[in-house]
Design a protein around this motif. Structure first.
Motif, PDB file in Angstrom:
ATOM      1  N   LYS A 138      87.927 -15.975  60.081  1.00 20.49           N
ATOM      2  CA  LYS A 138      88.841 -16.690  59.424  1.00 20.49           C
ATOM      3  C   LYS A 138      88.219 -17.915  58.680  1.00 20.49           C
ATOM      4  O   LYS A 138      87.829 -18.690  59.543  1.00 20.49           O
ATOM      5  CB  LYS A 138      90.343 -17.113  60.275  1.00 20.49           C
ATOM      6  N   LEU A 139      88.258 -17.728  57.450  1.00 23.24           N
ATOM      7  CA  LEU A 139      87.556 -19.198  56.872  1.00 23.24           C
ATOM      8  C   LEU A 139      88.175 -20.454  57.111  1.00 23.24           C
ATOM      9  O   LEU A 139      89.473 -20.659  56.789  1.00 23.24           O
ATOM     10  CB  LEU A 139      87.399 -18.969  55.282  1.00 23.24           C
ATOM     11  N   ASN A 156      86.604 -10.435  56.017  1.00 24.26           N
ATOM     12  CA  ASN A 156      86.484 -11.788  56.953  1.00 24.26           C
ATOM     13  C   ASN A 156      86.366 -12.944  56.114  1.00 24.26           C
ATOM     14  O   ASN A 156      86.947 -12.889  54.912  1.00 24.26           O
ATOM     15  CB  ASN A 156      85.356 -11.540  57.887  1.00 24.26           C
ATOM     16  N   SER A 157      85.808 -13.927  56.585  1.00 21.62           N
ATOM     17  CA  SER A 157      85.506 -15.354  55.748  1.00 21.62           C
ATOM     18  C   SER A 157      84.931 -15.050  54.182  1.00 21.62           C
ATOM     19  O   SER A 157      85.440 -15.779  53.572  1.00 21.62           O
ATOM     20  CB  SER A 157      84.765 -16.179  56.575  1.00 21.62           C
ATOM     21  N   GLY A 158      84.000 -14.205  54.105  1.00 16.56           N
ATOM     22  CA  GLY A 158      83.520 -14.120  52.997  1.00 16.56           C
ATOM     23  C   GLY A 158      84.496 -13.596  51.911  1.00 16.56           C
ATOM     24  O   GLY A 158      84.457 -14.017  50.880  1.00 16.56           O
ATOM     25  N   TYR A 159      85.254 -12.796  52.397  1.00 15.50           N
ATOM     26  CA  TYR A 159      86.485 -12.205  51.296  1.00 15.50           C
ATOM     27  C   TYR A 159      87.121 -13.168  50.967  1.00 15.50           C
ATOM     28  O   TYR A 159      87.804 -13.506  49.841  1.00 15.50           O
ATOM     29  CB  TYR A 159      87.150 -10.973  51.950  1.00 15.50           C
ATOM     30  N   GLU A 160      87.724 -13.991  52.072  1.00 16.63           N
ATOM     31  CA  GLU A 160      88.633 -15.245  51.811  1.00 16.63           C
ATOM     32  C   GLU A 160      88.073 -15.923  50.666  1.00 16.63           C
ATOM     33  O   GLU A 160      88.835 -16.715  49.874  1.00 16.63           O
ATOM     34  CB  GLU A 160      89.109 -15.987  53.017  1.00 16.63           C
ATOM     35  N   TYR A 170      85.742 -25.286  53.674  1.00 19.26           N
ATOM     36  CA  TYR A 170      84.814 -24.427  52.592  1.00 19.26           C
ATOM     37  C   TYR A 170      85.685 -24.142  51.242  1.00 19.26           C
ATOM     38  O   TYR A 170      84.682 -23.904  50.325  1.00 19.26           O
ATOM     39  CB  TYR A 170      84.396 -23.207  53.413  1.00 19.26           C
ATOM     40  N   LEU A 171      86.799 -24.514  51.217  1.00 20.73           N
ATOM     41  CA  LEU A 171      87.373 -24.288  49.935  1.00 20.73           C
ATOM     42  C   LEU A 171      87.817 -25.524  49.210  1.00 20.73           C
ATOM     43  O   LEU A 171      88.239 -25.710  48.208  1.00 20.73           O
ATOM     44  CB  LEU A 171      88.839 -23.408  50.439  1.00 20.73           C
TER      45      LEU A 171
END
Length: 324
Positions: free
Chosen positions: A297-298, A167-171, A302-303
């Motif tokens: 989904k991230l 999920n978002s953490g992996y992204e 945050y990126l």
């Protein structure tokens, strides 16, 4: 039920003392470490009170949960700390997991087995140890908020990152890894972490990132693997959402107050694990803002370099270099 509770159980010969702050606490250990004695003393006090020769001090009722009628008893009490011995085989059942998920009680389960149906925290796995007549609990996996290792220098500079889910953490970690030109892959769930690690290149520095709030049942074999292979390090924050909240990029005073003592805010009946609470908290606090969060989904915000750098710098234990 919410809050942190100090429990003292003693008689003329023995004195047990510990704190309970989550819905599930695990006490492990071999025979002759005092686990059964603790259960017996709690049972005696519940049945006979002060005439039992046992003193039990706690701000909420403490009692044992056992026998064929465990489900009936559980459904008719709330606000208790319930102690369960491993002889009660129901603790390993899906039915038990389903019942305590809806329960307004805390559970202290004494078992040598790993209970895969329950999402318990790595921070709430204890062993019993004694100092003369004084019996106390100690964390088996100390400092597991951060990378745990007996020999490696902290912080660790990973060559490979293995993330629990996709999920978002992996992204987020995948983006970091690509920038650093290192490998990042998803295990596809906490139950698959061990097999993924066993197939990994043991010549690389590997950092496992997983939700410490719910990975307790997997911890024994992961920890043994990290002891067998010095290149495997375990980074186990409460959750990825907890990392974001702790980083300070969401500026709200209540968040820092909650993070200081989450047990005062997390209702055990509503949240089976703290990971679920931190997810909802982040979703609520970012709703209607540029930081709107969803687990599946991230959000690209945050990126953004400034935000990404602030999140990374808040993570104690891993050294990641960002080109900012």
């Amino acid at each position: 039920m919410r809050g942190k509770y100090r429990v003292v159980v003693k008689n003329k010969r023995l004195h047990y003392e510990f704190e309970i702050k989550r819905n599930i606490t695990i006490i492990k250990g071999d025979s002759a470490t005092g686990k059964t004695t603790l259960i017996n003393m709690i049972r005696q006090f519940a049945n006979l009170g002060n005439s039992s020769g046992v003193d039990l001090m706690c701000d909420v009722p403490c009692r044992t949960l056992e026998g064929a009628d465990w489900k009936i008893i559980l459904r008719n009490i709330s606000g208790n700390i319930l102690f369960i011995d491993e002889e009660n085989t129901f603790i390993r059942s899906e039915e038990f997991a389903s019942e305590i998920k809806e329960s307004d009680n805390y559970f202290v389960i004494i078992t040598r087995e790993n209970l895969y149906n329950l999402p318990y925290s790595v921070e709430e796995i204890y062993g019993l140890h004694s100092s003369g007549k004084y019996q106390n609990t100690k964390q088996i996996y100390q400092q597991m908020y951060r990378i745990y290792t007996d020999t490696a220098q902290i912080p660790v500079e990973p060559q490979t990152i293995v993330v629990e889910d996709s999920n978002s953490g992996y992204e987020f970690f995948k983006s970091i890894a690509e920038e650093q030109k290192i490998s990042c892959r998803s295990a596809g769930g906490k139950t698959k972490l061990y097999s993924v690690l066993k197939k990994s290149n043991m010549d690389e520095e590997i950092c496992v990132v997983a939700d410490g709030a719910a990975i307790g049942a997997e911890m024994e074999k992961l920890y043994k693997l990290s002891q067998q292979y010095e290149n495997i390090k375990l980074y186990l924050p409460e959750s990825f959402e907890w990392i974001i909240l702790r980083s300070g990029i969401i500026t709200e005073k209540e968040i820092s107050k909650i993070l200081e003592s989450p047990e005062d805010y997390i209702d055990s009946r509503e949240f089976f694990s703290w990971e679920r609470y931190f997810t909802r908290l982040l979703v609520q606090k970012t709703e209607g803002t540029p930081f709107k969060y969803q687990k599946s989904k991230l959000n690209p915000v945050y990126l953004h370099e400034k935000n990404k750098k602030q999140i990374v710098e808040s993570m104690e234990g891993m050294k990641l270099y960002l080109h900012v």
